[in-house]
Design an enzyme around this catalytic site. Structure first.
Site, PDB file in Angstrom:
ATOM      1  N   ASP A  93      -8.392  18.404 -14.014  1.00 34.18           N
ATOM      2  CA  ASP A  93      -8.557  19.604 -13.700  1.00 34.18           C
ATOM      3  C   ASP A  93      -9.983  19.828 -13.333  1.00 34.18           C
ATOM      4  OD1 ASP A  93      -8.849  22.227 -13.360  1.00 34.18           O
ATOM      5  OD2 ASP A  93      -8.260  22.769 -15.531  1.00 34.18           O
ATOM      6  N   SER A  94     -10.398  20.589 -12.599  1.00 32.15           N
ATOM      7  CA  SER A  94     -11.750  20.590 -11.951  1.00 32.15           C
ATOM      8  C   SER A  94     -12.979  21.041 -12.672  1.00 32.15           C
ATOM      9  CB  SER A  94     -11.798  21.437 -10.561  1.00 32.15           C
ATOM     10  OG  SER A  94     -11.986  22.820 -11.098  1.00 32.15           O
ATOM     11  N   GLY A  95     -12.716  21.928 -13.622  1.00 34.90           N
ATOM     12  CA  GLY A  95     -13.782  22.250 -14.705  1.00 34.90           C
ATOM     13  C   GLY A  95     -14.122  23.934 -14.254  1.00 34.90           C
ATOM     14  N   GLY A  96     -13.500  24.346 -13.063  1.00 31.98           N
ATOM     15  CA  GLY A  96     -13.823  25.807 -12.962  1.00 31.98           C
ATOM     16  C   GLY A  96     -13.527  26.801 -13.892  1.00 31.98           C
ATOM     17  N   PHE A  97     -12.443  26.463 -14.652  1.00 38.14           N
ATOM     18  CA  PHE A  97     -12.125  27.358 -15.895  1.00 38.14           C
ATOM     19  C   PHE A  97     -12.883  26.976 -17.080  1.00 38.14           C
ATOM     20  CE2 PHE A  97      -9.854  27.677 -20.088  1.00 38.14           C
ATOM     21  CZ  PHE A  97      -9.483  29.146 -19.892  1.00 38.14           C
ATOM     22  N   GLN A 204      -7.189  31.269  -5.763  1.00 38.45           N
ATOM     23  CA  GLN A 204      -7.622  32.447  -6.659  1.00 38.45           C
ATOM     24  C   GLN A 204      -7.173  33.473  -5.921  1.00 38.45           C
ATOM     25  OE1 GLN A 204      -8.841  31.982  -9.764  1.00 38.45           O
ATOM     26  NE2 GLN A 204      -9.385  30.049  -9.932  1.00 38.45           N
ATOM     27  N   GLY A 231      -2.471  19.037  -1.885  1.00 39.80           N
ATOM     28  CA  GLY A 231      -1.302  20.119  -2.432  1.00 39.80           C
ATOM     29  C   GLY A 231      -2.346  21.349  -3.300  1.00 39.80           C
ATOM     30  N   CYS A 321      17.615  17.921 -32.041  1.00 46.38           N
ATOM     31  CA  CYS A 321      16.545  17.551 -31.446  1.00 46.38           C
ATOM     32  C   CYS A 321      16.382  15.842 -31.553  1.00 46.38           C
ATOM     33  CB  CYS A 321      15.240  18.004 -31.774  1.00 46.38           C
ATOM     34  SG  CYS A 321      13.539  17.505 -30.799  1.00 46.38           S
ATOM     35  N   CYS A 323      13.786  14.004 -30.684  1.00 42.97           N
ATOM     36  CA  CYS A 323      12.393  13.291 -30.837  1.00 42.97           C
ATOM     37  C   CYS A 323      12.105  12.460 -31.951  1.00 42.97           C
ATOM     38  CB  CYS A 323      11.096  14.651 -30.763  1.00 42.97           C
ATOM     39  SG  CYS A 323      10.786  15.242 -32.454  1.00 42.97           S
ATOM     40  N   CYS A 326      11.876  14.705 -35.263  1.00 38.72           N
ATOM     41  CA  CYS A 326      12.985  15.175 -35.773  1.00 38.72           C
ATOM     42  C   CYS A 326      14.064  14.034 -36.235  1.00 38.72           C
ATOM     43  CB  CYS A 326      13.716  15.939 -34.664  1.00 38.72           C
ATOM     44  SG  CYS A 326      12.813  17.716 -34.692  1.00 38.72           S
ATOM     45  N   HIS A 352       6.957  16.766 -31.646  1.00 44.95           N
ATOM     46  CA  HIS A 352       8.108  17.778 -31.401  1.00 44.95           C
ATOM     47  C   HIS A 352       7.829  18.713 -30.425  1.00 44.95           C
ATOM     48  CE1 HIS A 352      11.628  20.426 -32.136  1.00 44.95           C
ATOM     49  NE2 HIS A 352      10.664  21.335 -32.181  1.00 44.95           N
TER      50      HIS A 352
HETATM   51 ZN   LIG Z   1      11.897  17.407 -32.475  1.00 49.75          ZN
END
Ligand SMILES: [Zn+2]
Length: 387
Positions: A93-97, A204, A231, A321, A323, A326, A352
């Protein structure tokens, strides 16, 4: 250049589609949820777990890595992926946020006015000036961090800014975008021995249809030194109600053949709206952050696993699940770990939650492929939100 995007299937009468993004570090089947590893680590989990829960890419933050350890270190390590032992695609991410949020965090008013930006304002030693990082400081240094997909620096406004401020901010973002493209071209040529990094322009425009459409047109037609954006990132101020409209406005303007990343979205209902309206990738800190506060996803909504009723539930968070958490652990054990403030509680809950959200967007992709997206959405939403 080894970056490309191909659209595979589309959702009838809607903007949603599936596709494949190809990067120097592999492919991403879209739509896809990209877990956030802000400081080159997904908090509390090992890189092996990230692969196991099905993530196709990781998004780090250029701004944080710029401060610590510094882009030179990441570059010397061989780039972000190598530094963090993650062999698949990476975004930064650019850092603007962060300029917005950390500026507010440090109780500094962010003027973000062109008059306040000077070349020597890039970064200062004292924290009070963190909000003055400009695109020289973040986006251009992003190249050294070496992610496959990087975002142009943008001004992230809030819904509280006035309309005229939004217009000026949009114009500043447009001018920054041009500088970013020019610098991107120069840096790409000067780092020809390194893998190609795709540059995404960030749209924006807050809640205003004309500004959002203008941003999409401006950035998608922008060509500097013969290059254009690979993009687009869709970011900034938006409320839940207008999220679908904003995406529709910009995606109606953007070219079909370039990927669109929706920044900072991770709630199940927002992900459905995002996919339906043509976003290809998403990132959000929420699944991990919620996990660390013992809030875990189930098909019946989020559950606080540290609450008393779970103390003697000797079955997984979700019985079906697949994962790691789980497969091996019970709700009762997680409840105990959180109550005991054991570190592995965050690890197991994060695995999870990430598996749930990554898997949810994967199911949306399959739904578009086999024509069942809308049925899947209706069924999921009815159960999760009890509507
Ligand atoms: Zn799970």
């Amino acid at each position: 250049m080894s970056f490309k995007f191909e659209v595979k299937a589309s959702l009838s009468n809607r903007l949603g589609r599936t596709g494949v993004i190809t990067t120097p570090h592999g492919q991403i089947k879209t739509p896809a949820f990209i877990p956030v590893g802000t400081k080159a680590t997904l908090k509390s989990v090992l890189p092996e777990s990230i692969t196991e829960f099905g993530a196709q890419a990781v998004l780090a933050n250029a701004y944080h890595l710029y401060l610590q350890p510094g882009p030179e270190i990441v570059d010397q390590a061989g780039g972000l992926g190598k530094f963090m032992n993650w062999g698949k695609p990476t975004f930064t991410d650019s850092g603007g946020f962060q300029v917005l949020s950390l500026g507010v965090g440090f109780k500094k008013v962010i003027a973000m006015d062109e008059n306040t930006f000077q070349d020597d304002d890039v970064i200062a030693d004292d924290k009070e000036r963190l909000a003055h990082v400009d695109d020289d400081g973040v986006t251009f240094k992003s190249h050294q961090i070496g992610a496959d997909i990087i975002f142009a620096f943008d001004e992230c406004t809030t819904l509280h800014n006035t309309r005229s401020y939004q217009e000026r901010a949009l114009e500043r973002t447009r001018l920054w975008a041009k500088r970013c493209l020019a610098e991107h071209d120069r840096l790409t040529k000067s780092r020809a021995d390194k893998p190609y990094q795709a540059l995404f322009g960030v749209l924006q425009g807050a809640q205003y249809e004309d500004l959002r459409r203008k941003a999409a047109k401006d950035l998608s037609t922008m060509v500097v030194d013969g290059i254009s954006f690979d993009g687009f990132g869709i970011g900034g101020a938006l409320d839940k109600q207008s999220l679908g409209d904003i995406l529709r406005w910009v995606n109606e303007e953007l070219p079909q053949d370039k990927p669109r990343h929706f920044l900072g979205i991770g709630e199940p209902d927002d992900l459905f709206v995002g996919v339906e309206n043509g976003a290809d990738t998403f990132d959000c800190v929420a699944p991990s952050r919620q996990a660390r506060t013992s809030s875990v996803f189930t098909k019946d909504g989020r559950v606080n696993i540290s609450n008393a009723p779970h103390k003697n539930e000797f079955f997984p968070i979700e019985k079906d699940c697949t994962c790691y958490t789980c497969t091996n652990y019970t709700r009762a054990y997680l409840c105990h770990l959180f109550r005991s403030k054991e570190m592995v509680a965050a690890t197991l809950a994060t695995i999870h939650n990430q598996h749930f959200i990554v898997g949810l967007v994967d199911q949306m992709r399959k739904g578009i492929e086999d024509g069942t997206f809308l049925d899947f959405k209706a069924q999921f939403m009815a159960r999760y939100y009890k509507k």
